[in-house]
Scaffold this motif. Structure first.
Motif, PDB file in Angstrom:
ATOM      1  N   VAL A 198       0.828  -1.463  -0.096  1.00  0.00           N
ATOM      2  CA  VAL A 198       0.078   0.088  -0.065  1.00  0.00           C
ATOM      3  C   VAL A 198       0.880   1.159   0.070  1.00  0.00           C
ATOM      4  N   PRO A 208      -4.652   7.614  -2.638  1.00  0.00           N
ATOM      5  CA  PRO A 208      -4.398   6.083  -2.067  1.00  0.00           C
ATOM      6  C   PRO A 208      -4.236   4.986  -2.896  1.00  0.00           C
ATOM      7  N   VAL A 210      -3.511   0.907  -3.376  1.00  0.00           N
ATOM      8  CA  VAL A 210      -3.231  -0.688  -2.988  1.00  0.00           C
ATOM      9  C   VAL A 210      -3.041  -1.543  -4.049  1.00  0.00           C
ATOM     10  N   PHE A 242      -2.045   5.515   1.988  1.00  0.00           N
ATOM     11  CA  PHE A 242      -2.082   4.429   2.995  1.00  0.00           C
ATOM     12  C   PHE A 242      -0.681   4.130   3.477  1.00  0.00           C
ATOM     13  N   ALA A 245      -0.180  -1.570   6.506  1.00  0.00           N
ATOM     14  CA  ALA A 245      -0.795  -2.782   6.159  1.00  0.00           C
ATOM     15  C   ALA A 245      -0.825  -3.807   7.003  1.00  0.00           C
ATOM     16  N   ALA A 254      -5.897  -1.714   5.397  1.00  0.00           N
ATOM     17  CA  ALA A 254      -4.654  -0.657   5.166  1.00  0.00           C
ATOM     18  C   ALA A 254      -5.296   0.587   5.669  1.00  0.00           C
ATOM     19  N   GLY A 256      -4.392   4.839   6.827  1.00  0.00           N
ATOM     20  CA  GLY A 256      -3.828   5.876   6.301  1.00  0.00           C
ATOM     21  C   GLY A 256      -4.692   7.191   6.766  1.00  0.00           C
ATOM     22  N   TYR A 280     -14.582   0.291   3.018  1.00  0.00           N
ATOM     23  CA  TYR A 280     -14.074   1.153   3.742  1.00  0.00           C
ATOM     24  C   TYR A 280     -14.927   1.474   5.169  1.00  0.00           C
TER      25      TYR A 280
END
Length: 610
Positions: A198, A208, A210, A242, A245, A254, A256, A280
């Protein structure tokens, strides 16, 4: 068979059956109870060692003296040092207990007994340890690098079966053009063959990012990074990152920060992979209590169905508070368990923040710093939760071990990293001696009894590297069984910044430096500015990664130990054969993870938990 004869033989049959069920068929005795003290190891790295602990309790109302451990092969030895350890021979007063510590250096599949003459008591659980084969693992390190056109690319190396490669899909599957986006993978984590890496990219703002692998790091896709993959209220063109992880069975997270459309403030947030999809669970829609202005998660850690995310946030008065969000049901629900509404250290004023997070078995810990009411000093901050219970502060200005090295109050002190295994938990970071000096020291606290007692193992000048001058700091850590590492950097007496790895191979009884200016392998062509940024450990294997300079160029570097810390080897350096084919003059590793049979830790916990 005659009925009377069958009746007479029945007790004999029962006795033979009972003996058959007891390993090694020792004569039965009711003198002791021998049961595992914590998780038992199931594997040992080649050339390394692991520790098994058993609680031995005298069940009788009289002393039992002169007993010895029998039935174990030469790969197992008894450790008699340490508080509460069983002696050799074992002598216990009435109803007393001791800890039988066994050091295992090779394969063992055997029961054992405590005997005096023909009077023996067998352990309730046998030992079953195999020598681990690191060919099951892939070592991964992540970061960023540039090519000759000064375009930046995500950097991800895979060391599998001793072969170093850079999986092409980490670049070819990028959702944005790396020439303009400068992608950076800050953190990496794996569980079995599931891995995530991430970070962010700079395409039209900071976004962001991933990367996901279901093949242990062989191939990668980007489920988060393109338009439409972010939270619905993400503000494109602003900032989203992020920085951490963690993966456990059936769950990856993840952590952030991102800026939302409604408030234009950075909020802490979490992305979560569960049941094959990403969601999320924490965004700007469910911020911490009294949130205002700013918040972020710096680190995350998962174990079984428990995950924590740690960091900081500010309220409307611009006071920053330590922050912990937690799930104990595998990500179904998340709750804030440490914030400005929960108990704070007694002299708390501002700038509270957690940087390190670690969960293992029944314990979770978070390490960081805070500022006291004098606003002249920052204090180390360590919180822990046992078995899902409330979070308590075990190290702050008023709680925890006496600091042996510096005057009170503390001066610019913090824990950057934490790590736990079945045998030990550590919190590591840095401090300044006082407010009038520029000398910075490495700092490490440890607990060898599941958080019941914390002590400082590294703090004094004598406990720094032998050529230490100043600016020592631990940046990351990792633990597996009784093998732990804390990695970072320091400045030596020749004013060179060098990488360092402090390690314990005996569960915290002793610490030494495996890599520094006078120990371990030395970096080829080193000029300056070397440091380890990340460390990861799994089933007796550890790795550490970072960067160093050769002339005006910055090179990624990574080292690993395959034998429980007995030997370390650099895998990636300035040697062109260890670098991406289009590498130019800048590269750095910031994250690391090891993929493979990490489920072994879960299996041994399920089988041998008290």
């Amino acid at each position: 068979m005659n009925a009377k004869l069958r009746f007479r033989l029945l007790p004999i049959y029962r006795g033979l059956l009972l003996l058959a069920l007891v390993p090694n068929c020792y004569p039965l005795s009711q003198n002791f109870l021998i049961e595992p003290n914590g998780s038992l190891p199931t594997s040992v790295p080649p050339g390394g060692s692991v520790t098994a602990n058993f609680t031995v309790t005298n069940l009788t109302h009289s002393a039992r003296n002169g007993y010895e451990v029998q039935g174990l092969p030469g790969t197992v030895t008894q450790v008699t040092s340490g508080g509460g350890a069983c002696g050799d021979p074992i002598n216990l007063s009435a109803l007393a207990s001791c800890n039988l510590e066994l050091s295992i250096t090779g394969a063992v599949h055997s029961g054992f007994a405590i005997c005096k003459g023909s009077s023996c008591t067998t352990s309730s659980v046998p030992l079953s340890v195999t020598v681990e084969n690191n060919s099951n693992f892939s070592y991964l390190a992540s970061g960023t690098y540039n090519d000759s056109d000064l375009a930046f690319f995500p950097l991800l190396v895979q060391n599998k079966n001793g072969t170093v490669t850079y999986p092409s899909t980490i670049i070819t599957n990028l959702p944005t053009n790396p020439t303009y986006s400068m992608p950076y993978l800050f953190a990496t984590s794996c569980n079995a063959n599931i891995c995530i890496s991430v970070g962010d990219d700079n395409s039209n703002g900071i976004n962001p990012l991933v990367a996901f692998s279901g093949t242990g790091g062989d191939t990668w896709t980007y489920p988060i990074g393109g338009v439409g993959s972010w939270p619905t209220d993400f503000n494109p063109g602003s900032a989203g990152i992020f920085s951490a992880a963690s993966c456990t069975t059936n769950l990856c997270i993840a952590g952030g920060t991102y800026t939302d459309l409604n408030t234009a403030f950075p909020h802490p947030f979490i992305a979560q992979y569960k049941s094959g999809s990403w969601t999320y669970p924490i965004t700007a829609q469910n911020p911490p209590p009294n949130f205002d202005i700013f918040g972020r998660f710096n680190n995350v850690s998962c174990m079984d169905s428990t995950c924590i995310a740690v960091g900081t946030y500010q309220n409307i008065s611009s006071i920053a508070f330590p922050l912990i969000a937690e799930t104990t049901d595998g990500g179904t629900t998340w709750n804030y368990v440490v914030d400005n509404t929960t108990t704070l250290p007694s002299n708390y004023a501002n700038h509270g923040e957690f940087f390190g997070a670690s969960c293992f078995d029944t314990i979770c810990i978070a390490g960081g710093t805070y500022e006291d009411q004098s606003f002249a000093a920052s204090f180390p901050l360590l919180a822990q939760s046992i078995s899902g219970g409330p979070w308590t502060y075990v190290i702050d200005d008023a709680t925890g071990p006496a600091f042996p090295a510096i005057p009170d109050p503390f001066s610019l002190t913090r824990f950057n990293t934490t790590s736990c295994s079945a045998s030990i938990c550590i919190a590591a970071g840095t401090y300044f001696y006082d407010l009038t000096t520029t000398t910075q020291y490495a700092l490490l606290a440890q607990s060898t009894n599941t958080g019941s007692l914390w002590t400082y193992a590294i703090s004094t000048t004598a406990q720094q590297p032998s050529d230490f001058s100043q600016n020592a700091q631990f940046t990351s850590s990792g633990c597996t069984d009784n093998f732990c590492v804390a990695v970072g950097f320091y400045t030596n007496i020749d004013s060179n910044q060098l990488p360092m790895i402090a390690q314990t191979t005996d569960g915290g009884s002793t610490w030494s430096y495996a890599i520094d200016g006078t120990h371990g392998p030395q970096l080829p062509d080193y000029t300056s500015s070397a440091q380890f940024n990340t460390a990861s450990c799994l089933n007796g294997f550890c790795m550490a990664a970072g960067s160093y300079m050769v002339g005006q160029a910055t090179y990624p570097m990574y080292a690993q130990s395959n034998n429980g810390g007995s030997q370390w080897t650099y895998i990636v350096t300035d040697n062109a054969l260890t670098l991406p084919s289009n590498f130019n003059n800048f590269g750095v590793f910031s994250g690391s993870g090891i993929s493979g049979s990490s489920l072994m830790n879960k299996i041994k916990k399920a089988l041998f938990k008290k």
